[in-house]
Design a protein around this motif. Structure first.
Motif, PDB file in Angstrom:
ATOM      1  N   VAL A  14       0.843  -1.197   0.000  1.00 26.82           N
ATOM      2  CA  VAL A  14       0.000   0.000   0.000  1.00 26.82           C
ATOM      3  C   VAL A  14       0.874   1.241   0.000  1.00 26.82           C
ATOM      4  CG1 VAL A  14      -1.566   1.374   1.431  1.00 26.82           C
ATOM      5  CG2 VAL A  14      -2.010  -1.040   1.085  1.00 26.82           C
ATOM      6  N   THR A  15       0.526   2.186  -0.853  1.00 25.50           N
ATOM      7  CA  THR A  15       1.186   3.483  -0.869  1.00 25.50           C
ATOM      8  C   THR A  15       0.151   4.543  -0.537  1.00 25.50           C
ATOM      9  OG1 THR A  15       2.818   2.802  -2.501  1.00 25.50           O
ATOM     10  CG2 THR A  15       2.433   5.167  -2.285  1.00 25.50           C
ATOM     11  N   LEU A  16       0.457   5.395   0.412  1.00 31.51           N
ATOM     12  CA  LEU A  16      -0.440   6.483   0.779  1.00 31.51           C
ATOM     13  C   LEU A  16      -0.100   7.694  -0.078  1.00 31.51           C
ATOM     14  CD1 LEU A  16      -0.210   6.053   4.640  1.00 31.51           C
ATOM     15  CD2 LEU A  16      -2.005   5.220   3.125  1.00 31.51           C
ATOM     16  N   LEU A  17      -1.125   8.289  -0.697  1.00 27.22           N
ATOM     17  CA  LEU A  17      -0.930   9.466  -1.535  1.00 27.22           C
ATOM     18  C   LEU A  17      -1.514  10.680  -0.822  1.00 27.22           C
ATOM     19  CD1 LEU A  17      -1.995   7.913  -4.955  1.00 27.22           C
ATOM     20  CD2 LEU A  17       0.326   8.348  -4.140  1.00 27.22           C
ATOM     21  N   VAL A  18      -0.708  11.698  -0.671  1.00 25.47           N
ATOM     22  CA  VAL A  18      -1.118  12.907   0.041  1.00 25.47           C
ATOM     23  C   VAL A  18      -1.385  14.002  -0.990  1.00 25.47           C
ATOM     24  CG1 VAL A  18      -0.395  14.639   1.725  1.00 25.47           C
ATOM     25  CG2 VAL A  18       0.280  12.242   2.016  1.00 25.47           C
ATOM     26  N   TRP A  19      -2.583  14.607  -0.897  1.00 25.89           N
ATOM     27  CA  TRP A  19      -2.908  15.657  -1.859  1.00 25.89           C
ATOM     28  C   TRP A  19      -3.540  16.891  -1.261  1.00 25.89           C
ATOM     29  CZ3 TRP A  19      -5.415  10.850  -3.354  1.00 25.89           C
ATOM     30  CH2 TRP A  19      -6.641  10.660  -2.744  1.00 25.89           C
ATOM     31  N   PHE A  20      -3.898  16.895  -0.028  1.00 21.95           N
ATOM     32  CA  PHE A  20      -4.597  18.058   0.493  1.00 21.95           C
ATOM     33  C   PHE A  20      -3.638  19.247   0.597  1.00 21.95           C
ATOM     34  CE2 PHE A  20      -2.906  16.952   4.618  1.00 21.95           C
ATOM     35  CZ  PHE A  20      -2.975  15.583   4.650  1.00 21.95           C
ATOM     36  N   ALA A  44       4.796   6.385   1.449  1.00 19.67           N
ATOM     37  CA  ALA A  44       3.967   7.587   1.393  1.00 19.67           C
ATOM     38  C   ALA A  44       4.571   8.522   0.350  1.00 19.67           C
ATOM     39  CB  ALA A  44       3.899   8.272   2.751  1.00 19.67           C
ATOM     40  N   ARG A  45       3.726   9.070  -0.475  1.00 23.44           N
ATOM     41  CA  ARG A  45       4.148   9.994  -1.534  1.00 23.44           C
ATOM     42  C   ARG A  45       3.155  11.152  -1.562  1.00 23.44           C
ATOM     43  NH1 ARG A  45       7.338   6.495  -1.219  1.00 23.44           N
ATOM     44  NH2 ARG A  45       8.239   5.157  -2.776  1.00 23.44           N
ATOM     45  N   SER A  46       3.575  12.232  -2.198  1.00 21.29           N
ATOM     46  CA  SER A  46       2.637  13.337  -2.362  1.00 21.29           C
ATOM     47  C   SER A  46       2.566  13.722  -3.835  1.00 21.29           C
ATOM     48  CB  SER A  46       3.064  14.551  -1.526  1.00 21.29           C
ATOM     49  OG  SER A  46       4.261  15.103  -2.014  1.00 21.29           O
ATOM     50  N   PHE A  47       1.380  14.162  -4.223  1.00 17.28           N
ATOM     51  CA  PHE A  47       1.221  14.698  -5.574  1.00 17.28           C
ATOM     52  C   PHE A  47       1.928  16.049  -5.626  1.00 17.28           C
ATOM     53  CE2 PHE A  47      -2.708  12.031  -5.694  1.00 17.28           C
ATOM     54  CZ  PHE A  47      -2.336  11.246  -6.764  1.00 17.28           C
ATOM     55  N   ASN A  48       2.552  16.346  -6.740  1.00 16.86           N
ATOM     56  CA  ASN A  48       3.244  17.622  -6.841  1.00 16.86           C
ATOM     57  C   ASN A  48       2.262  18.750  -7.180  1.00 16.86           C
ATOM     58  OD1 ASN A  48       2.864  17.762  -9.688  1.00 16.86           O
ATOM     59  ND2 ASN A  48       4.744  16.653 -10.048  1.00 16.86           N
ATOM     60  N   HIS A  49       2.740  19.956  -7.053  1.00 18.74           N
ATOM     61  CA  HIS A  49       1.897  21.140  -7.251  1.00 18.74           C
ATOM     62  C   HIS A  49       1.310  21.185  -8.668  1.00 18.74           C
ATOM     63  CE1 HIS A  49       0.365  25.146  -6.619  1.00 18.74           C
ATOM     64  NE2 HIS A  49       0.929  25.510  -7.756  1.00 18.74           N
ATOM     65  N   PHE A  79     -12.972  22.463  -0.953  1.00 16.41           N
ATOM     66  CA  PHE A  79     -12.052  21.385  -1.300  1.00 16.41           C
ATOM     67  C   PHE A  79     -12.779  20.330  -2.116  1.00 16.41           C
ATOM     68  CE2 PHE A  79     -10.874  22.687   3.076  1.00 16.41           C
ATOM     69  CZ  PHE A  79      -9.636  23.231   2.809  1.00 16.41           C
ATOM     70  N   MET A  80     -12.041  19.692  -3.031  1.00  8.86           N
ATOM     71  CA  MET A  80     -12.557  18.491  -3.668  1.00  8.86           C
ATOM     72  C   MET A  80     -12.496  17.376  -2.627  1.00  8.86           C
ATOM     73  SD  MET A  80     -10.797  18.308  -7.417  1.00  8.86           S
ATOM     74  CE  MET A  80      -9.186  18.960  -6.997  1.00  8.86           C
ATOM     75  N   THR A  81     -13.368  16.392  -2.756  1.00 11.63           N
ATOM     76  CA  THR A  81     -13.291  15.245  -1.861  1.00 11.63           C
ATOM     77  C   THR A  81     -12.068  14.401  -2.228  1.00 11.63           C
ATOM     78  OG1 THR A  81     -14.632  13.850  -3.299  1.00 11.63           O
ATOM     79  CG2 THR A  81     -15.813  15.136  -1.609  1.00 11.63           C
ATOM     80  N   SER A  82     -11.674  13.539  -1.319  1.00 14.39           N
ATOM     81  CA  SER A  82     -10.574  12.618  -1.600  1.00 14.39           C
ATOM     82  C   SER A  82     -10.923  11.730  -2.788  1.00 14.39           C
ATOM     83  CB  SER A  82     -10.283  11.752  -0.370  1.00 14.39           C
ATOM     84  OG  SER A  82      -9.808  12.544   0.680  1.00 14.39           O
TER      85      SER A  82
END
Length: 150
Positions: A14-20, A44-49, A79-82
């Motif tokens: 599982v990879t957690l994606l952070v976007w908020f 854990a990763r984050s979406f870029n700007h 905010f958009m929902t997850s």
């Protein structure tokens, strides 16, 4: 951080994606630290700007299209929902997208969040426009971009 200390991924892949829209790098750092302290995989990763800006632009374009078709008005949104973030992300990288667990019923009721919270936060502003997102899912289905499995 945003993940309960008791959370354990049911799959080590599982990879957690952070976007908020907070400091995504700090959130990812906290998740990795928390998971490492408990001996858990810390994917854990984050979406870029750039991606997030594109997702918001897509969301606004879908809203304009729905209004052009006479399918509004909609509540304002903060905010958009997850779920919408995930939908737009997968539509961008996958050849087909099937949505499970999403409602397209305009008068659907249920918890405000997957956590079971029944009411919206008391910030004075609605955080999500549920009717708008449900109509967007209908538009995605009607245009062939997503299938909705109910």
């Amino acid at each position: 951080c945003c993940i309960k200390k008791t959370y354990v991924p049911d799959n080590p892949e599982v990879t957690l994606l952070v976007w908020f829209p907070t400091d995504r790098a700090e959130v990812v750092r906290r998740i990795k630290k928390s998971f490492a302290e408990r001996g858990l995989p810390n994917n854990a990763r984050s979406f870029n700007h750039k991606f997030l800006s594109h997702a918001v632009a897509q969301f606004k374009a879908l809203r304009r299209e729905l209004l052009r078709l006479g399918l509004g008005p909609f509540d304002n949104w903060e905010f958009m929902t997850s779920g919408m973030h995930a939908t737009l992300a997968f539509m961008r990288v996958c050849s087909s997208v099937s949505l499970y667990g999403f409602s397209t019923k305009l008068k659907s009721t249920g918890p405000y969040w997957y956590t079971g919270r029944q009411t919206a936060p008391q910030s004075g502003q609605r955080q999500h426009s549920w009717k708008q997102e449900r109509m967007m899912h209908r538009l995605m289905y009607a245009s062939g971009y997503a299938s909705i499995c109910t």
